[in-house]
Design a protein around this motif. Sequence first.
Motif, mmCIF file in Angstrom:
data_model
loop_
_atom_site.group_PDB
_atom_site.id
_atom_site.type_symbol
_atom_site.label_atom_id
_atom_site.label_comp_id
_atom_site.label_asym_id
_atom_site.label_seq_id
_atom_site.Cartn_x
_atom_site.Cartn_y
_atom_site.Cartn_z
ATOM 1 N N LEU A 1 0.803 -1.212 0.000
ATOM 2 C CA LEU A 1 0.000 0.000 0.000
ATOM 3 C C LEU A 1 0.841 1.271 0.000
ATOM 4 N N ASN A 2 1.996 1.255 0.680
ATOM 5 C CA ASN A 2 2.792 2.477 0.813
ATOM 6 C C ASN A 2 3.211 3.052 -0.544
ATOM 7 N N SER A 3 3.615 2.181 -1.458
ATOM 8 C CA SER A 3 4.041 2.672 -2.776
ATOM 9 C C SER A 3 2.883 3.319 -3.533
ATOM 10 N N TYR A 4 1.673 2.811 -3.315
ATOM 11 C CA TYR A 4 0.498 3.391 -3.975
ATOM 12 C C TYR A 4 0.083 4.702 -3.329
ATOM 13 N N LEU A 5 0.306 4.832 -2.028
ATOM 14 C CA LEU A 5 -0.008 6.084 -1.349
ATOM 15 C C LEU A 5 0.876 7.223 -1.855
ATOM 16 N N ALA B 1 -5.551 4.956 -3.838
ATOM 17 C CA ALA B 1 -4.349 4.147 -3.610
ATOM 18 C C ALA B 1 -4.731 2.726 -3.200
ATOM 19 N N LEU B 2 -5.691 2.600 -2.300
ATOM 20 C CA LEU B 2 -6.112 1.282 -1.835
ATOM 21 C C LEU B 2 -6.774 0.489 -2.964
ATOM 22 N N HIS C 1 -6.568 -3.995 -6.625
ATOM 23 C CA HIS C 1 -6.900 -4.324 -8.026
ATOM 24 C C HIS C 1 -5.696 -4.926 -8.745
ATOM 25 N N ASP C 2 -4.528 -4.294 -8.603
ATOM 26 C CA ASP C 2 -3.334 -4.771 -9.301
ATOM 27 C C ASP C 2 -2.877 -6.130 -8.785
ATOM 28 N N GLU C 3 -3.016 -6.356 -7.482
ATOM 29 C CA GLU C 3 -2.641 -7.649 -6.912
ATOM 30 C C GLU C 3 -3.542 -8.763 -7.462
ATOM 31 N N ILE C 4 -4.813 -8.433 -7.674
ATOM 32 C CA ILE C 4 -5.749 -9.427 -8.222
ATOM 33 C C ILE C 4 -5.449 -9.692 -9.688
ATOM 34 N N THR D 1 -15.537 -11.716 2.677
ATOM 35 C CA THR D 1 -15.356 -11.190 1.316
ATOM 36 C C THR D 1 -14.280 -11.993 0.614
ATOM 37 N N PHE D 2 -14.598 -12.475 -0.597
ATOM 38 C CA PHE D 2 -13.695 -13.367 -1.327
ATOM 39 C C PHE D 2 -13.402 -12.812 -2.729
ATOM 40 N N ILE D 3 -12.221 -13.171 -3.240
ATOM 41 C CA ILE D 3 -11.865 -12.829 -4.622
ATOM 42 C C ILE D 3 -12.520 -13.847 -5.549
ATOM 43 N N ILE D 4 -13.263 -13.349 -6.534
ATOM 44 C CA ILE D 4 -13.927 -14.254 -7.479
ATOM 45 C C ILE D 4 -13.379 -14.123 -8.895
ATOM 46 N N TYR D 5 -12.415 -13.199 -9.078
ATOM 47 C CA TYR D 5 -11.816 -13.031 -10.407
ATOM 48 C C TYR D 5 -10.734 -14.082 -10.595
#
Length: 496
Positions: free
Chosen positions: A7-11, A20-21, A26-29, A78-82
Amino acid sequence: MDFHIPLNSYLQKYRYKYAALYHAIHDEIITGKLKKGTKLPSTRQFAMIYEISRGIVNQVYEMLTAEGYLSSEVGKGTFIIYERKPLEENKQKHTYNIRLSDWGERLSNLNHQSMPLTSALHNEKKCIYFKIGSPDLSSFPYEAWNRCLYAQIRETAIQPIEDMNHTRGYFSLRKSISLHLLKTRGIQSTPEEIVIVNGSMQAIALCSQLLINPKDQVIVENPCYKGIHKAIQAAGGIAVPMDVEKDGIQFQMDNWQSKLAFVTPSRQYPTGVVLNLSKRQKILEWANNNNAWIIEDDYDSEFRFKGRPIEPLKVLDHQDRVIYIGTFSKTMKTELRIGYVVLPKQLVQPFYHSKQLYEPHATGIMEQRALTSFINQGLYERHLRKMTRIYQSKHLTCLNMLKSKLSHLFSFNESDAGLHIFGKWLLSDIKYDVLKQKCGEKGVFWTDSTCMGLGNHSNKQHTACFGFSHLSTEDIKTGINLIASIGETLDFIHHA
């Protein structure tokens, strides 16, 4: 819980924490680092781990859920479905043969390469580029223009926009253009015969599609604007180049086996020569006798520095054979992208239908309305008078410098109008290439117009256009002096 996002690099990259969040998760997914089925921390846990408000976490979870990346179940989490598809499948997607129409194939086979940017344009060295077609924006009346634009924004906020769905463009603007052309160019027209386009190239392309069948021969000037040649090729036509002489395009009626001709009679592009009256009359006679059309591109004749204004071919056209194209890109801001075409009565409906296919609704309606106000208040005419004085001074400086410093390298065409000066190279090909390369290394460039010539490439004479409108007087002098100093070293190069 084994869960981590950078998160820090996106902030540091994004101004707002929610952005940022969002991008961090999104990018991690998308990259597969967070895989399908992974359970995300609860909003409370997430807020504690990353020291961010729970409201922001809720907002981001909802955004990702709406976009189909996450799914929430009450009591479960909450789950990732992509699911990211394997690389092999993505590669396979791009191996299918794509079937294009003949028009699509012709368009794809054209050379769409833009003018290459040299390394000097990317570093901190000051670059002097004698490019063509760029107005002097340092003298643009931004305050007056912004007043016109903001007035239209305020007005349209409280009432419907008339002509919003009119493909032909804002009626009041067409009326203003009609009056302006009558006053400044002597062209008699009605608003119904005028269509607003997104720059002159759109008009050229639409006219080509309307009037050219595959294998049709089309008369063009040689050299000419490359956009014209591409539009003809895309339509399947065959460009028939006619050399430009000192009094305009070479004309022999018997050799013009065509139903369409593209010309720039008021100031030929790129050479700057003017089509004389005798040839104008003969070309109109040819069009009338052969049931042919003439497309007249009047691209920068608004700026004339001495002598009487040159009448457009359209003024002499008593048989309604000339399609007249004009643009505000050279007189206003280039990015305004407002042009216009004055059509013969028989072509009004066909051209309207062709534009309607691409643009059912008017584009840039706020700018069209603002331009109307700008013209009607007399601000446009005042702007033209001011810019003509400024460009006249720059033109004189540039022409005198070119003639005094570079006349041993180029033969220059003198003209009384326009925003660039055309020159023919006098020495060997290898010396031209060396000069161009060494000047580029020093950060000085010009528009190489050699490629605008059609026909046998091996026999082409190198030519150059020196655009001066956007440059300061000091930059004009500095650039030409540098070209001259490098030109002096060419004597040591043997002829190839």
